[in-house]
Each structure stands twice: as structure tokens, then as C-alpha cells.
Design a protein around this motif. Sequence first.
Motif, PDB file in Angstrom:
ATOM      1  N   GLY A  52       0.786  -1.219   0.000  1.00 20.96           N
ATOM      2  CA  GLY A  52       0.000   0.000   0.000  1.00 20.96           C
ATOM      3  C   GLY A  52       0.818   1.270   0.000  1.00 20.96           C
ATOM      4  N   TYR A  53       2.130   1.139   0.205  1.00 23.44           N
ATOM      5  CA  TYR A  53       3.021   2.298   0.251  1.00 23.44           C
ATOM      6  C   TYR A  53       4.083   2.229  -0.847  1.00 23.44           C
ATOM      7  CZ  TYR A  53       0.854   2.922   4.803  1.00 23.44           C
ATOM      8  OH  TYR A  53      -0.059   3.086   5.818  1.00 23.44           O
ATOM      9  N   GLY A  54       3.794   1.493  -1.890  1.00 21.73           N
ATOM     10  CA  GLY A  54       4.713   1.476  -3.025  1.00 21.73           C
ATOM     11  C   GLY A  54       5.234   0.105  -3.401  1.00 21.73           C
ATOM     12  N   GLY A  55       5.311  -0.820  -2.454  1.00 23.48           N
ATOM     13  CA  GLY A  55       5.731  -2.182  -2.755  1.00 23.48           C
ATOM     14  C   GLY A  55       7.096  -2.281  -3.406  1.00 23.48           C
ATOM     15  N   LEU A  56       8.109  -1.652  -2.797  1.00 20.40           N
ATOM     16  CA  LEU A  56       9.458  -1.675  -3.359  1.00 20.40           C
ATOM     17  C   LEU A  56      10.173  -2.968  -2.987  1.00 20.40           C
ATOM     18  CD1 LEU A  56      10.546   1.970  -2.433  1.00 20.40           C
ATOM     19  CD2 LEU A  56       9.656   1.165  -4.622  1.00 20.40           C
ATOM     20  N   ALA A  57      10.898  -3.540  -3.928  1.00 20.40           N
ATOM     21  CA  ALA A  57      11.717  -4.729  -3.667  1.00 20.40           C
ATOM     22  C   ALA A  57      13.087  -4.281  -3.180  1.00 20.40           C
ATOM     23  CB  ALA A  57      11.846  -5.570  -4.923  1.00 20.40           C
ATOM     24  N   LEU A  58      13.513  -4.837  -2.038  1.00 21.35           N
ATOM     25  CA  LEU A  58      14.792  -4.458  -1.431  1.00 21.35           C
ATOM     26  C   LEU A  58      15.775  -5.623  -1.522  1.00 21.35           C
ATOM     27  CD1 LEU A  58      13.485  -2.834   1.885  1.00 21.35           C
ATOM     28  CD2 LEU A  58      14.055  -1.665  -0.257  1.00 21.35           C
ATOM     29  N   SER A  59      17.025  -5.290  -1.779  1.00 18.80           N
ATOM     30  CA  SER A  59      18.116  -6.259  -1.728  1.00 18.80           C
ATOM     31  C   SER A  59      19.195  -5.677  -0.831  1.00 18.80           C
ATOM     32  CB  SER A  59      18.668  -6.511  -3.134  1.00 18.80           C
ATOM     33  OG  SER A  59      19.772  -7.393  -3.077  1.00 18.80           O
ATOM     34  N   THR A  60      19.675  -6.458   0.124  1.00 18.43           N
ATOM     35  CA  THR A  60      20.633  -5.955   1.110  1.00 18.43           C
ATOM     36  C   THR A  60      21.754  -6.964   1.325  1.00 18.43           C
ATOM     37  OG1 THR A  60      20.882  -5.317   3.450  1.00 18.43           O
ATOM     38  CG2 THR A  60      19.126  -6.871   2.932  1.00 18.43           C
ATOM     39  N   PRO A  61      22.941  -6.508   1.688  1.00 15.09           N
ATOM     40  CA  PRO A  61      24.046  -7.451   1.953  1.00 15.09           C
ATOM     41  C   PRO A  61      23.871  -8.225   3.255  1.00 15.09           C
ATOM     42  CG  PRO A  61      24.857  -5.210   1.517  1.00 15.09           C
ATOM     43  CD  PRO A  61      23.403  -5.101   1.750  1.00 15.09           C
ATOM     44  N   TRP A  62      22.880  -7.850   4.085  1.00 10.02           N
ATOM     45  CA  TRP A  62      22.827  -8.399   5.429  1.00 10.02           C
ATOM     46  C   TRP A  62      21.606  -9.297   5.617  1.00 10.02           C
ATOM     47  CZ3 TRP A  62      27.009  -7.938   8.312  1.00 10.02           C
ATOM     48  CH2 TRP A  62      27.896  -6.902   8.020  1.00 10.02           C
ATOM     49  N   ASP A  63      21.858 -10.515   6.084  1.00  8.71           N
ATOM     50  CA  ASP A  63      20.798 -11.434   6.492  1.00  8.71           C
ATOM     51  C   ASP A  63      20.471 -11.168   7.961  1.00  8.71           C
ATOM     52  OD1 ASP A  63      19.027 -13.646   6.601  1.00  8.71           O
ATOM     53  OD2 ASP A  63      20.264 -14.722   5.145  1.00  8.71           O
ATOM     54  N   LEU A  64      19.631 -12.003   8.556  1.00 12.23           N
ATOM     55  CA  LEU A  64      19.240 -11.801   9.954  1.00 12.23           C
ATOM     56  C   LEU A  64      20.414 -11.909  10.909  1.00 12.23           C
ATOM     57  CD1 LEU A  64      15.856 -13.756  10.104  1.00 12.23           C
ATOM     58  CD2 LEU A  64      16.195 -11.279   9.918  1.00 12.23           C
ATOM     59  N   ASP A  65      21.472 -12.623  10.519  1.00 10.74           N
ATOM     60  CA  ASP A  65      22.616 -12.735  11.428  1.00 10.74           C
ATOM     61  C   ASP A  65      23.321 -11.394  11.611  1.00 10.74           C
ATOM     62  OD1 ASP A  65      23.781 -12.527   8.947  1.00 10.74           O
ATOM     63  OD2 ASP A  65      24.877 -14.430   9.051  1.00 10.74           O
ATOM     64  N   GLY A  66      23.020 -10.426  10.751  1.00 11.04           N
ATOM     65  CA  GLY A  66      23.585  -9.092  10.932  1.00 11.04           C
ATOM     66  C   GLY A  66      23.013  -8.360  12.129  1.00 11.04           C
ATOM     67  N   LEU A  67      21.910  -8.890  12.692  1.00  5.54           N
ATOM     68  CA  LEU A  67      21.320  -8.283  13.887  1.00  5.54           C
ATOM     69  C   LEU A  67      22.067  -8.677  15.156  1.00  5.54           C
ATOM     70  CD1 LEU A  67      17.545  -9.089  13.184  1.00  5.54           C
ATOM     71  CD2 LEU A  67      18.689  -6.910  12.760  1.00  5.54           C
ATOM     72  N   THR A  68      22.612  -9.879  15.171  1.00  4.59           N
ATOM     73  CA  THR A  68      23.031 -10.467  16.442  1.00  4.59           C
ATOM     74  C   THR A  68      24.254  -9.811  17.063  1.00  4.59           C
ATOM     75  OG1 THR A  68      24.268 -12.183  15.276  1.00  4.59           O
ATOM     76  CG2 THR A  68      21.987 -12.674  15.856  1.00  4.59           C
ATOM     77  N   ASP A  69      25.114  -9.179  16.251  1.00  4.07           N
ATOM     78  CA  ASP A  69      26.291  -8.526  16.824  1.00  4.07           C
ATOM     79  C   ASP A  69      26.177  -7.005  16.757  1.00  4.07           C
ATOM     80  OD1 ASP A  69      26.559  -8.259  14.096  1.00  4.07           O
ATOM     81  OD2 ASP A  69      28.729  -8.578  14.072  1.00  4.07           O
TER      82      ASP A  69
END
Length: 332
Positions: A52-69
Motif C-alpha cells: 500500500g506504500y509502493g511495494g518496493l523490492a529491497l536487496s541488502t548485503p545483510w541477512d538476519l545474522d547481521g542483527l546479532t552482533d
Amino acid sequence: MAVVAILALDGVLPFELSVPGQIFGKANEVAGRDHYELRVCAAGRRAVTAAGYGGLALSTPWDLDGLTDADTVVIPGHAAFLDEPPAPVLGALRAAAGNGARLASICVGAFTLAATGLLDGHRATTHWHHAAELARRHPAVDVDPAALFVDNGTLITSAGIAAALDLCLHLLRRDLGAAIAAGTARHTVMPLQRDGGQSQYVEHPAPDDPGNTLQPTLHWLESRLRDPLTLDDIARQAAMSVRSLNRHFRAQTGTTPLQWLLRARVRRARELLETTAIPVERIAAETGFGSSAAFRRHFSRHAGVSPQTYRSAFGAPDVTEDAGHPRPTTRP
């Protein structure tokens, strides 16, 4: 360098996703050096913003493991916030908390944070429209629907949408002090700290006379913070009865005239404590509190700390007694 990791779930709200990068990235520029490394983390390194706000496709170098540290994990809201978050997301958030990260939610991101169980026993907030639902689903969380943000140290929650700016500026001020935070706020064209809570944004009935705005009265009050104003004084300036004044203030600001005036005085005192070294007694006089004892009492109740503690935490370094201090307000 501190790592700020931003969780991008499918259906993430794009504004809330972008605010941490805007604030912490701009802070690096204002400070002249990189204090923050920014990461956008998504399962499989991909996500799609809310349709509903544009539906942009994102690609990022970081998976969920980027949260843990990470040092700070920011959890924006997403379209399916009422659904149970995926187990890997909850695991990554709990692991980040276990490693000492502070976790900060934006708007309905509080539902994702609450699903981890980490908010149990703590005060928290979310968008006022969804606060009752958060409290119903998570009765162990003390939900405050009025706050713009609630800071429990390593667990921070904020209200709806634009409160993402309040939250990130608050964290920035905690990290780098008032000067860098104020510079970042100016570049963002945003006050360093908005006064009041969510009550001023809750839907209120429209004033009886839409053309009778309180704006001139609010400007008049701002110009007379030093004066010992009464309700009768304010009503006379607004050309209405005290009863009508209270009704219009409730409708247009969500609070009473005297409470609005008190908050304006506290806000001005914060500015003086942050940008000058003038004595507390003089600040008390210039902001209309009358005595230093009354000033300390009201300031501590609203800010949560004493004026001296606030100045120690947020005062700009190397200020002189009148640095950044405009002339005292006088009557025209």
C-alpha cells in the motif's frame, strides 16, 4: 564504530525503514566522522515494502545474522504486525539482546518486539490507535498510549510513524550528546525534542468554530513564559471565557492551557540547560517558575531527572554563561 541494524520484514513500512539511516547517517556527517555503521537486515537478504506504500523490492548485503552482533537494533513496523513473527526473526532479536544490544521499536514494531517476551514487565508504547490491542495481546507489558517514546535503557519503544524521528534523535543524543543531536535535527528540519506526548495527536472533536484558531494565543504564551499568567489572563487574550478556553485547548492541543504553558516553560528550560551555563536560579526566573525550588520540582517531574543532571548529560561543552542565549523575552 557502533553498528545500527535495521530489521526489514516483508511488508515493512518504507518511511520507518528509512528514518534510522537518515538520522544516524546524517549524524556521521554532522560529527565529521563515522560514529555509526548502518545495516539493513532481511531474511534471505531480501524484503518487499508494504504494498500500500509502493511495494518496493529491497536487496541488502545483510541477512538476519547481521542483527546479532549489532549495538542497536531498530524494528520498524510492517503491514502484518498482528501476525506471529517468524521464529528466525524472534531468535535473532533475542540473540542480539543477549549480546547486549539495545532494541528499539518504531510504531507497531512494538508488536514484533513484544513477541520476543523481552518487553514483559516493562513500560512500552506504540501508535495510540493500536495501544489497546498491544496491551490485550501482551498483558505483561505496561502499555502507555500517551508517550512519544519510552526508554527502558536497552529496550526503547516509540509511537506512530513520525515518532521514529523523535526516537532516533533521542538515541543519538544519548550516544553523542546534545550538540551533534541538535545539528542533526536542524539538518532534518525537525525539533530536537517535541513537547508533550501522543495525546496531542489523538483524534479530537473539531473546534466549534473552525476559524477560531489558538495559534495567536500559543504565540502570545510563548512570548510571555516569564510572566505569572493565570487562566483569566489567557482567556482575556483569547477573547473567550475560561470554560471556552479550556474546551478549545482540549480540542486543539489535547491538554489544558496551564499544562501547555508548563510544558512550554520546561521546553525552554531544556534549551537553556543544553546551550548555556547560566545558573539554575536564573533559568527558573526566565522561564516563569518563580523560584528555583518550583523549577526543580516541575522540571524533574517532566524530564525525569534534575536540571543539573540533565545539563550534565545533554549540555554542550565549552559554553559560556550566555552562549546561545537570546535576549530575555519582553512585552512588545
